[in-house]
Write a protein that holds these residues in place. Structure first.
Motif, PDB file in Angstrom:
ATOM      1  N   LEU A  84      21.388   2.222   6.642  1.00 33.54           N
ATOM      2  CA  LEU A  84      20.111   2.412   5.944  1.00 33.54           C
ATOM      3  C   LEU A  84      20.073   1.486   4.733  1.00 33.54           C
ATOM      4  CD1 LEU A  84      19.877   6.304   6.060  1.00 33.54           C
ATOM      5  CD2 LEU A  84      18.926   4.648   7.661  1.00 33.54           C
ATOM      6  N   LYS A  85      18.876   1.337   4.165  1.00 30.70           N
ATOM      7  CA  LYS A  85      18.746   0.443   3.025  1.00 30.70           C
ATOM      8  C   LYS A  85      18.224   1.217   1.824  1.00 30.70           C
ATOM      9  CE  LYS A  85      18.313  -3.978   1.485  1.00 30.70           C
ATOM     10  NZ  LYS A  85      19.264  -3.509   0.449  1.00 30.70           N
ATOM     11  N   CYS A  86      18.941   1.144   0.714  1.00 37.36           N
ATOM     12  CA  CYS A  86      18.455   1.770  -0.518  1.00 37.36           C
ATOM     13  C   CYS A  86      17.362   0.882  -1.095  1.00 37.36           C
ATOM     14  CB  CYS A  86      19.598   1.930  -1.518  1.00 37.36           C
ATOM     15  SG  CYS A  86      19.025   2.525  -3.119  1.00 37.36           S
ATOM     16  N   TYR A  87      16.156   1.430  -1.263  1.00 37.22           N
ATOM     17  CA  TYR A  87      15.055   0.609  -1.766  1.00 37.22           C
ATOM     18  C   TYR A  87      14.688   0.950  -3.196  1.00 37.22           C
ATOM     19  CZ  TYR A  87      12.041   4.594  -0.672  1.00 37.22           C
ATOM     20  OH  TYR A  87      11.475   5.833  -0.628  1.00 37.22           O
ATOM     21  N   LYS A  88      15.289   2.006  -3.736  1.00 35.26           N
ATOM     22  CA  LYS A  88      14.928   2.355  -5.106  1.00 35.26           C
ATOM     23  C   LYS A  88      15.951   3.281  -5.753  1.00 35.26           C
ATOM     24  CE  LYS A  88      10.570   3.784  -6.796  1.00 35.26           C
ATOM     25  NZ  LYS A  88       9.576   4.841  -6.693  1.00 35.26           N
ATOM     26  N   ILE A  89      16.277   2.993  -7.003  1.00 34.46           N
ATOM     27  CA  ILE A  89      17.093   3.909  -7.804  1.00 34.46           C
ATOM     28  C   ILE A  89      16.237   4.296  -9.000  1.00 34.46           C
ATOM     29  CG2 ILE A  89      19.148   4.128  -9.278  1.00 34.46           C
ATOM     30  CD1 ILE A  89      20.590   2.262  -7.363  1.00 34.46           C
ATOM     31  N   GLU A  90      16.154   5.582  -9.241  1.00 38.40           N
ATOM     32  CA  GLU A  90      15.261   6.049 -10.302  1.00 38.40           C
ATOM     33  C   GLU A  90      15.891   7.225 -11.029  1.00 38.40           C
ATOM     34  OE1 GLU A  90      11.425   7.170  -8.744  1.00 38.40           O
ATOM     35  OE2 GLU A  90      10.721   7.904 -10.679  1.00 38.40           O
ATOM     36  N   GLU A  91      15.814   7.181 -12.362  1.00 36.21           N
ATOM     37  CA  GLU A  91      16.306   8.320 -13.133  1.00 36.21           C
ATOM     38  C   GLU A  91      15.142   9.268 -13.410  1.00 36.21           C
ATOM     39  OE1 GLU A  91      19.024   7.250 -16.217  1.00 36.21           O
ATOM     40  OE2 GLU A  91      18.827   9.198 -17.209  1.00 36.21           O
ATOM     41  N   PRO A 133       2.676  22.190 -10.735  1.00 35.97           N
ATOM     42  CA  PRO A 133       3.243  20.925 -10.264  1.00 35.97           C
ATOM     43  C   PRO A 133       3.788  20.118 -11.438  1.00 35.97           C
ATOM     44  CG  PRO A 133       1.047  21.261  -9.335  1.00 35.97           C
ATOM     45  CD  PRO A 133       1.254  22.339 -10.359  1.00 35.97           C
ATOM     46  N   ARG A 134       4.893  19.386 -11.199  1.00 36.93           N
ATOM     47  CA  ARG A 134       5.388  18.474 -12.220  1.00 36.93           C
ATOM     48  C   ARG A 134       5.705  17.137 -11.556  1.00 36.93           C
ATOM     49  NH1 ARG A 134      11.303  19.068 -12.034  1.00 36.93           N
ATOM     50  NH2 ARG A 134      11.816  20.924 -10.853  1.00 36.93           N
ATOM     51  N   LYS A 135       6.015  16.161 -12.401  1.00 33.77           N
ATOM     52  CA  LYS A 135       6.269  14.811 -11.892  1.00 33.77           C
ATOM     53  C   LYS A 135       7.691  14.707 -11.357  1.00 33.77           C
ATOM     54  CE  LYS A 135       2.601  12.290 -12.336  1.00 33.77           C
ATOM     55  NZ  LYS A 135       1.956  12.374 -11.015  1.00 33.77           N
ATOM     56  N   GLY A 136       7.815  14.247 -10.132  1.00 37.51           N
ATOM     57  CA  GLY A 136       9.133  14.015  -9.551  1.00 37.51           C
ATOM     58  C   GLY A 136       9.371  12.529  -9.374  1.00 37.51           C
ATOM     59  N   ALA A 137      10.426  12.188  -8.652  1.00 35.86           N
ATOM     60  CA  ALA A 137      10.712  10.785  -8.362  1.00 35.86           C
ATOM     61  C   ALA A 137       9.602  10.221  -7.480  1.00 35.86           C
ATOM     62  CB  ALA A 137      12.066  10.665  -7.676  1.00 35.86           C
ATOM     63  N   GLU A 138       9.489   8.921  -7.455  1.00 32.90           N
ATOM     64  CA  GLU A 138       8.519   8.217  -6.613  1.00 32.90           C
ATOM     65  C   GLU A 138       7.073   8.532  -6.980  1.00 32.90           C
ATOM     66  OE1 GLU A 138       9.732   7.784  -2.343  1.00 32.90           O
ATOM     67  OE2 GLU A 138      10.168   6.036  -3.569  1.00 32.90           O
ATOM     68  N   GLY A 139       6.857   9.035  -8.195  1.00 29.89           N
ATOM     69  CA  GLY A 139       5.496   9.301  -8.656  1.00 29.89           C
ATOM     70  C   GLY A 139       4.804  10.463  -7.958  1.00 29.89           C
ATOM     71  N   LEU A 140       5.577  11.280  -7.249  1.00 26.49           N
ATOM     72  CA  LEU A 140       4.972  12.412  -6.542  1.00 26.49           C
ATOM     73  C   LEU A 140       4.831  13.612  -7.469  1.00 26.49           C
ATOM     74  CD1 LEU A 140       7.049  12.300  -3.227  1.00 26.49           C
ATOM     75  CD2 LEU A 140       4.698  11.523  -3.536  1.00 26.49           C
ATOM     76  N   ASN A 141       3.843  14.446  -7.193  1.00 26.24           N
ATOM     77  CA  ASN A 141       3.773  15.751  -7.839  1.00 26.24           C
ATOM     78  C   ASN A 141       4.627  16.693  -7.007  1.00 26.24           C
ATOM     79  OD1 ASN A 141       1.871  14.780  -9.697  1.00 26.24           O
ATOM     80  ND2 ASN A 141       0.200  15.188  -8.259  1.00 26.24           N
TER      81      ASN A 141
END
Ligand code: ZN
Length: 135
Positions: free
Chosen positions: A29-36, A106-114
């Motif tokens: 698989l390919k890691c496409y994003k690392i986010e804190e 709802p709160r903000k999670g990774a990838e800009g999702l609620n």
């Protein structure tokens, strides 16, 4: 509520770099994003697999929820995340069915999702995240 797909599967890991290497070299698989995500005291890495994703979670502090999870149960499966069309509606519906909500709003999670979590006590032992793409 109406779930539209498995958005991702969350896996708690001790070492994000080593885990990414494993998923890339062994599973291809390919890691496409690392986010804190400061709010949750985690560093996350995302890998796409078909229509869904694997989210690797490493704690950024020794007392964060992921650190506690690993302390109790070791590395491994942490949560499943389902996509819903309307998160507020889904939460209200779950609440009216007596499901224990970890997040009432709802709160903000990774990838800009609620996102919002349901308590595993109410979901047959599976920490469950509901996510919605913001409009
Ligand atoms: Zn997640």
């Amino acid at each position: 509520m109406r779930l539209t797909k498995v958005e991702h599967i969350g896996i708690a890991v001790k070492d994000l770099e080593k885990s990414i290497k494993f998923y890339e070299e062994v599973f291809g698989l390919k890691c496409y994003k690392i986010e804190e995500v400061e709010d949750q005291k985690v560093k996350t890495a995302f890998l796409k697999i078909g229509d869904t994703k694997i989210e690797l979670l490493e704690s950024t502090t020794s007392d964060g929820p992921i650190a506690k999870h690993i302390e109790k149960r070791g590395e491994g499966f942490h949560h499943i995340a389902y996509a819903v069309e309307n998160l507020r509606e889904a939460l209200a519906e779950a609440d009216s069915q007596g499901i224990q909500l970890i997040d009432r709003e709802p709160r903000k999670g990774a990838e800009g999702l609620n996102i919002a979590f349901l308590h595993p006590k109410s979901t047959h032992g599976v920490l469950t995240e509901l996510c919605e793409k913001p409009e």
